[in-house]
Design a protein around this motif. Structure first.
Motif, mmCIF file in Angstrom:
data_model
loop_
_atom_site.group_PDB
_atom_site.id
_atom_site.type_symbol
_atom_site.label_atom_id
_atom_site.label_comp_id
_atom_site.label_asym_id
_atom_site.label_seq_id
_atom_site.Cartn_x
_atom_site.Cartn_y
_atom_site.Cartn_z
ATOM 1 N N GLU A 18 8.353 0.083 12.107
ATOM 2 C CA GLU A 18 8.182 0.172 10.654
ATOM 3 C C GLU A 18 8.401 1.601 10.152
ATOM 4 N N GLU A 21 12.163 2.462 10.365
ATOM 5 C CA GLU A 21 12.885 1.735 9.319
ATOM 6 C C GLU A 21 12.673 2.379 7.952
ATOM 7 N N TYR A 22 11.415 2.743 7.643
ATOM 8 C CA TYR A 22 11.134 3.337 6.338
ATOM 9 C C TYR A 22 11.778 4.720 6.200
ATOM 10 N N ASN A 25 15.501 4.508 5.657
ATOM 11 C CA ASN A 25 15.844 4.071 4.299
ATOM 12 C C ASN A 25 15.479 5.100 3.243
ATOM 13 N N ASN A 26 14.478 5.948 3.514
ATOM 14 C CA ASN A 26 13.994 6.940 2.550
ATOM 15 C C ASN A 26 13.894 8.319 3.206
ATOM 16 N N CYS A 29 10.939 11.775 3.002
ATOM 17 C CA CYS A 29 9.626 11.262 2.608
ATOM 18 C C CYS A 29 8.525 12.017 3.345
ATOM 19 N N ILE A 34 4.818 7.336 3.662
ATOM 20 C CA ILE A 34 4.885 6.355 4.747
ATOM 21 C C ILE A 34 3.628 5.503 4.762
ATOM 22 N N HIS A 37 3.549 3.046 1.823
ATOM 23 C CA HIS A 37 4.452 1.907 2.036
ATOM 24 C C HIS A 37 3.878 0.927 3.055
ATOM 25 N N LEU A 38 3.392 1.448 4.182
ATOM 26 C CA LEU A 38 2.900 0.565 5.237
ATOM 27 C C LEU A 38 1.610 -0.141 4.835
ATOM 28 N N THR A 41 2.652 -1.995 0.762
ATOM 29 C CA THR A 41 3.808 -2.869 0.685
ATOM 30 C C THR A 41 3.901 -3.793 1.892
ATOM 31 N N ARG A 42 3.746 -3.242 3.088
ATOM 32 C CA ARG A 42 3.874 -4.037 4.306
ATOM 33 C C ARG A 42 2.558 -4.690 4.734
#
Length: 82
Positions: A18, A21-22, A25-26, A29, A34, A37-38, A41-42
């Motif tokens: 994860e 991947e993040y 894509n970003n 950051c 991070i 998002h985790l 969002t995740r």
């Protein structure tokens, strides 16, 4: 005892995947981005993630994949894929 520690290892592998991947894509950051998002969002809320834990996790387990530089204005680590 067959499979001793397999849940912990699986959780670590998912967290590695994860994060990579993040960050891919970003790029640029921070650890706070991070974790946000985790956790939100995740929905990885049961991992107990904090910015400090992610800051220690990345150099320990992802040192060949994710690199960081220090932001000059804030002094925070900015992560990108190596």
């Amino acid at each position: 005892m067959n499979g001793h520690g397999s849940q912990k290892a699986a959780r670590r592998e998912r967290l590695k995947h994860e994060i990579v991947e993040y960050v891919s894509n970003n790029p640029g950051c921070s650890a706070a981005d991070i974790v946000d998002h985790l956790s939100n969002t995740r929905r990885m809320r049961n991992h107990g993630l904090t910015t400090r834990k992610v800051g220690f996790f990345i150099p320990r387990y992802l040192k060949n994949i994710v690199m960081y530089t220090l932001d000059r204005s804030t002094g925070k680590r900015v992560y990108s894929v190596a």
